[in-house]
Design an enzyme around this catalytic site. Structure first.
Site, PDB file in Angstrom:
ATOM      1  N   THR A   1      -3.056  17.447 -61.172  1.00  0.00           N
ATOM      2  CA  THR A   1      -2.340  18.166 -61.072  1.00  0.00           C
ATOM      3  C   THR A   1      -2.134  17.826 -59.407  1.00  0.00           C
ATOM      4  O   THR A   1      -2.846  17.674 -59.131  1.00  0.00           O
ATOM      5  CB  THR A   1      -3.111  18.835 -60.883  1.00  0.00           C
TER       6      THR A   1
ATOM      7  N   LYS B   1     -10.359  11.701 -64.279  1.00  0.00           N
ATOM      8  CA  LYS B   1      -9.528  12.517 -64.464  1.00  0.00           C
ATOM      9  C   LYS B   1      -8.923  12.846 -65.828  1.00  0.00           C
ATOM     10  O   LYS B   1      -7.603  13.216 -66.187  1.00  0.00           O
ATOM     11  CB  LYS B   1      -8.251  13.349 -63.554  1.00  0.00           C
TER      12      LYS B   1
ATOM     13  N   GLU C   1     -19.807  18.341 -58.408  1.00  0.00           N
ATOM     14  CA  GLU C   1     -18.344  19.262 -57.562  1.00  0.00           C
ATOM     15  C   GLU C   1     -18.647  20.843 -57.946  1.00  0.00           C
ATOM     16  O   GLU C   1     -19.344  20.915 -59.020  1.00  0.00           O
ATOM     17  CB  GLU C   1     -17.701  17.967 -58.234  1.00  0.00           C
TER      18      GLU C   1
END
Length: 277
Positions: A31, A143, A176
């Site tokens: 992204t 990811k 995270e």
């Protein structure tokens, strides 16, 4: 109106139902924020994309085509968010990849999300999520398309009192945010979670760590527990779209925007590689 989605280089908005990214989450994604008509930290995103493909054994060699599609999507747009999805392709039923499978490539752009400027200036309220991240060293850092841990964690709140959540791994170590990486400052020392067992090695995380080193500040990666956050002098979250969000409250602990967070924001905003390709 200009195209907003390319699938394998062609303007389109549908994908084969046998795509393995859809069927099994077999793939990776990126992204990327677009500002001033340019993708931010594009080379870092592409490096992570290629590393993720390599880790999953995806034969992705269409980098030049991908760059052309990104440039086309950025054309005549000042801002937006580009999403790149690479799946292992469309194959037969079953977990085994069909020999000679060709990856599918989806590249799209959407408007930038609207966030109040006050979140950047005054900070966010941070929630501790009950759902925990799965531990899997072979997938840690990349990811990949399976975001079920994040989906379940994000379902824990629906109101605007919270803007992000903190996630621990299955052993109880802070790892995270739901959509971000986490940094904390104690006695002037910058620290972030070690992502060798779970979590995503974020792009802005890498920028903060690299520019901290360039400016003579060590950023230590380590195992983090909740008490570290409760006792922190500063706490901030990083993400490619939001940049840096200071944390003004975590659980019952209230914090203020501190000098290291301000420096980190300056490093990101003024990074010499922000628009390099």
């Amino acid at each position: 109106m200009s195209c907003s989605v390319f699938i394998n280089g062609n303007p389109a908005d549908t994908i084969d139902c046998n795509d393995r990214g859809l069927q099994y989450g077999d793939g990776v994604f990126e992204t990327i924020a677009v500002s001033q008509g340019q993708p931010e930290f594009l080379h870092r995103h592409l490096n992570r994309l290629q590393a993720g493909c390599c880790r999953l054994g995806l034969p992705f060699y269409q980098l030049s085509e991908l760059l052309s599609e990104i440039n086309a999507l950025c054309s005549n747009r000042d801002s937006g968010v580009i999403k790149i999805q690479i799946s292992s392709g469309s194959g037969a039923r079953g977990y085994a990849r069909t020999p000679g499978l060709i990856p599918n490539r989806i590249v799209s752009i959407k408007p930038s999300p609207e966030h109040s400027p006050s979140l950047q200036q005054h900070g966010i309220r941070l929630k501790l999520c009950r759902h925990r991240l799965s531990i899997n060293p072979s997938l840690a850092g990349i990811k990949h398309l399976n975001r079920l841990d994040q989906v379940l964690a994000r379902s824990e709140w629906s109101h605007q009192d919270y803007h992000e959540g903190v996630m621990m791994d299955a052993d109880g170590y802070v790892t995270e945010g739901v959509m971000s990486n986490l940094f904390y400052v104690k006695n002037g020392q910058l620290k972030t979670a070690l992502l060798d067992r779970a979590g995503v090695s974020g792009i802005i995380r890498s920028v903060v760590m690299d520019y901290a080193a360039l400016n003579g500040m060590t950023c230590k990666e380590q195992r983090i527990v909740i008490d570290d956050l409760v006792q922190a002098d500063e706490l901030f979250m990083t993400n490619s779209v939001i940049g840096i969000w200071p944390v003004r409250q975590f659980e019952t602990r209230r914090l203020t925007l501190g000098p290291v967070t301000v420096k980190a924001r300056q490093w990101v905003n003024n990074a010499f590689d922000r628009y390099s390709q």
